[in-house]
Write an enzyme that holds these catalytic residues in place. Structure first.
Site, short mmCIF file in Angstrom:
data_model
loop_
_atom_site.label_atom_id
_atom_site.label_comp_id
_atom_site.label_asym_id
_atom_site.label_seq_id
_atom_site.Cartn_x
_atom_site.Cartn_y
_atom_site.Cartn_z
N GLY A 276 0.69 -1.23 0.12
CA GLY A 276 0.15 0.17 -0.09
C GLY A 276 0.58 1.29 0.31
N ASP B 37 1.30 -0.13 12.03
CA ASP B 37 1.10 -0.74 12.56
C ASP B 37 2.32 -2.29 13.03
OD1 ASP B 37 1.79 -1.54 10.34
OD2 ASP B 37 -0.29 -2.64 9.92
N THR C 178 3.88 2.49 5.69
CA THR C 178 2.80 2.97 6.29
C THR C 178 1.57 3.24 7.07
OG1 THR C 178 0.91 0.22 6.87
CG2 THR C 178 2.95 0.61 7.74
N ILE C 179 0.68 3.53 6.33
CA ILE C 179 -0.93 4.75 6.59
C ILE C 179 -0.97 4.10 8.58
CG2 ILE C 179 -0.88 6.28 5.28
CD1 ILE C 179 -3.54 4.51 5.68
N ASP C 180 -1.00 2.68 8.76
CA ASP C 180 -1.11 1.95 9.66
C ASP C 180 -0.83 1.78 10.55
OD1 ASP C 180 -3.10 1.33 7.65
OD2 ASP C 180 -2.70 -0.59 7.21
N GLU D 42 -11.54 -0.05 10.73
CA GLU D 42 -11.92 -0.88 9.50
C GLU D 42 -12.02 -2.38 9.78
OE1 GLU D 42 -9.61 -0.23 5.95
OE2 GLU D 42 -7.85 -0.37 6.91
N LYS E 94 -26.97 16.73 25.36
CA LYS E 94 -25.55 16.01 23.92
C LYS E 94 -26.64 16.13 23.05
CE LYS E 94 -21.33 14.86 24.05
NZ LYS E 94 -20.78 15.63 23.16
N SER F 50 -24.71 16.38 19.38
CA SER F 50 -24.12 15.28 18.51
C SER F 50 -23.37 15.23 19.60
CB SER F 50 -23.88 16.28 17.57
OG SER F 50 -22.70 16.90 18.48
N ARG G 157 -6.88 -0.92 9.17
CA ARG G 157 -6.88 -3.12 9.20
C ARG G 157 -7.20 -3.26 10.81
NH1 ARG G 157 -1.86 -5.06 5.51
NH2 ARG G 157 -0.24 -3.73 6.66
N ARG H 293 1.16 -4.92 -5.74
CA ARG H 293 1.17 -5.78 -5.06
C ARG H 293 1.76 -6.94 -6.71
NH1 ARG H 293 -3.23 -2.92 -2.11
NH2 ARG H 293 -1.71 -3.27 0.15
N GLN I 249 -7.76 8.91 2.70
CA GLN I 249 -6.53 8.73 3.81
C GLN I 249 -5.18 8.59 3.30
OE1 GLN I 249 -8.53 6.63 7.63
NE2 GLN I 249 -10.06 6.36 5.46
N ALA J 292 15.49 10.68 0.08
CA ALA J 292 17.03 10.81 1.16
C ALA J 292 17.47 9.36 1.14
CB ALA J 292 16.22 10.36 2.21
N VAL J 293 17.18 8.30 -0.08
CA VAL J 293 17.64 6.97 0.39
C VAL J 293 19.25 7.31 -1.18
CG1 VAL J 293 17.87 4.25 -0.79
CG2 VAL J 293 15.82 5.34 1.12
N HIS K 69 -10.32 5.58 0.84
CA HIS K 69 -9.07 5.94 0.45
C HIS K 69 -8.03 7.03 -0.15
CE1 HIS K 69 -9.33 1.79 -0.55
NE2 HIS K 69 -7.99 1.94 -1.25
N ASP L 181 3.77 -4.57 6.52
CA ASP L 181 4.77 -6.22 6.78
C ASP L 181 4.36 -6.91 5.63
OD1 ASP L 181 1.60 -6.15 7.80
OD2 ASP L 181 1.61 -7.64 9.12
P1 ADP Z 1 2.47 -4.40 2.39
O1 ADP Z 1 3.79 -4.30 2.43
O2 ADP Z 1 1.53 -2.64 2.45
O3 ADP Z 1 1.57 -4.75 4.51
P2 ADP Z 1 1.55 -6.46 0.64
O4 ADP Z 1 0.67 -7.37 2.23
O5 ADP Z 1 0.48 -6.68 -0.43
O6 ADP Z 1 1.51 -4.87 1.72
O7 ADP Z 1 2.79 -7.07 1.04
C1 ADP Z 1 3.39 -6.35 -0.51
C2 ADP Z 1 3.52 -7.33 -1.56
O8 ADP Z 1 4.61 -7.69 -0.58
C3 ADP Z 1 2.93 -8.46 -2.12
O9 ADP Z 1 2.12 -8.55 -2.86
C4 ADP Z 1 4.04 -9.65 -2.13
O10 ADP Z 1 4.58 -9.51 -3.41
C5 ADP Z 1 4.96 -9.58 -1.06
N1 ADP Z 1 4.57 -10.76 0.21
C6 ADP Z 1 3.58 -10.41 0.88
N2 ADP Z 1 4.01 -11.20 1.35
C7 ADP Z 1 4.78 -12.65 1.47
C8 ADP Z 1 5.58 -13.95 2.14
N3 ADP Z 1 4.78 -14.38 3.07
N4 ADP Z 1 6.21 -13.89 0.93
C9 ADP Z 1 6.88 -13.92 -0.47
N5 ADP Z 1 6.26 -12.60 -0.62
C10 ADP Z 1 5.28 -12.58 0.18
#
Ligand code: ADP
Length: 335
Positions: free
Chosen positions: A14, A133, A129-131, A226, A217, A219, A175, A75, A257, A25-26, A255, A106
């Site tokens: 995402g 998490d 990631t915006i989450d 979500e 009250k 409101s 999420r 993805r 956000q 920066a990289v 979206h 993640d």
């Molecule tokens: P985010 O990084 O935002 O959590 P996703 O969960 O969609 O997004 O993961 C991004 C991409 O990373 C996936 O489309 C896939 O190509 C790869 N990926 C995710 N999980 C795995 C995994 N267990 N093994 C290999 N590649 C992975």
């Protein structure tokens, strides 16, 4: 520190506001220290397809202020297979790339960890990631901007909520993580915040809302995540509308956000993490995520970022209950 590395950078999963500032920066830190930098387009899918180009410091001019990602993100189901990852590895080797910096969440880190286990490649993760998490960093790139965007929407909704004497249930992203809801709810003065980390008893909630209504009250605003266990905003509405005296409306922010120019906080965080990720590569760190914890740069094993649960400070939730309480009625609900 090793210099003269061939470093590839990509954004995956995402998108999040601030990814461009991190890419900048990289690239600039890498080149400054005598490395050769490559942009890998469209995340792991671009790696599989060999969509890779060398970058110079001007390739990343004027992008710090832009939302989204100039490298684009994707993805990739092909990357979930060993064959796909092998193709990706062979492609980066064609360009002589010996290390990659992956900006994502993640899922992207799981993919990177898997690639590192199977092939001789060095990899560092950068939390985008915006989450918010991910274990190992206080904040992720994009979270602050997403909260500010949601807050702007809540401020507007409150105007109409109070004009019509309504109860609004507002669903934000995140999420299974309640950070966006928590920060947006507090910043927007929400009467209640429902997050997966602290499941709410629906009976208690409806009793409280009716008490608020009886107390005059005008409101009320409830912010929910979500991925809330009690269901999405519409489900919660249908569960409570039979026993609530208020007119209930739902708003799912969605979206909107994810987009928009990154906030100052996200630009600074992204710049620092981009800078730190290159230093980590040059220090031959591997299979780790760069983060910021207590204003200090940190490195966390990639696996920890999704297997360990980030601690949420529940004082914020408790504090919000106090700030939103109608004093005498709160006592009644507790009793
Ligand atoms: P985010 O990084 O935002 O959590 P996703 O969960 O969609 O997004 O993961 C991004 C991409 O990373 C996936 O489309 C896939 O190509 C790869 N990926 C995710 N999980 C795995 C995994 N267990 N093994 C290999 N590649 C992975």
């Amino acid at each position: 520190m090793s210099q003269g590395k061939y470093i590839g950078v990509l954004t995956s999963g995402g998108d999040a506001p601030g990814m461009n500032a991190a890419i900048r920066a990289v690239v600039r830190t890498g080149i400054y220290h005598g490395n050769t930098l490559f942009g890998i387009n469209r995340g792991y899918q671009g790696m599989i397809e060999g969509d890779i180009e060398q970058l110079n410091r001007y390739s990343v001019s004027n992008i710090i202020k832009d939302g989204g990602t100039c490298l684009q993100t994707a993805r990739s189901s092909e990357f979930l297979t060993k064959e796909g990852r092998e193709k990706a590895f062979k492609n980066i080797k064609r360009f002589g790339i010996d290390s990659i910096i992956v900006i994502g969440g993640d899922g992207s880190f799981r993919g990177l960890h898997q690639l590192i286990q199977e092939f001789p490649i060095q990899g560092i993760g950068l939390p985008g990631t915006i989450d918010n998490d991910l274990y190992g960093t206080d904040f992720t790139i994009g979270f602050d901007t997403a909260v500010n965007t949601a807050l702007e929407a809540i401020d507007k909704i409150r105007d109409t909520a109070s004009s019509h004497s309504r109860l609004f249930i507002i669903e934000v992203m995140g999420r299974t993580s309640g950070y966006i809801a928590l920060y947006t709810g507090i910043g927007g003065g929400a009467e209640d915040i429902l997050i997966p980390e602290a499941p709410m008893d629906m009976q208690k909630l409806t009793a409280k809302l009716n008490a608020q209504h009886k107390a005059g009250k005008k409101s009320s605003i409830i912010v929910i995540t979500e991925g809330e266990a009690a269901g999405g905003a519409f489900e919660i509405k249908s569960n409570i509308e039979k026993v609530i005296e208020w007119d209930i409306k739902v708003s799912v922010l969605g979206h909107v956000q994810r987009g928009g120019d990154p906030s100052a906080f996200d630009r600074v965080l992204a710049s620092r993490l981009g800078y730190e990720s290159v230093l980590a590569v040059m220090n031959n760190e591997n299979d780790k995520m760069v983060g910021m914890a207590n204003n200090t740069a940190t490195l966390t094993p990639l696996e920890d970022t999704w297997t360990k649960k980030k601690d949420m400070d529940m004082t914020y939730l408790k504090m919000n209950e106090v700030l939103a309480a109608q004093q005498e009625k709160a006592l009644e609900v507790i009793a």
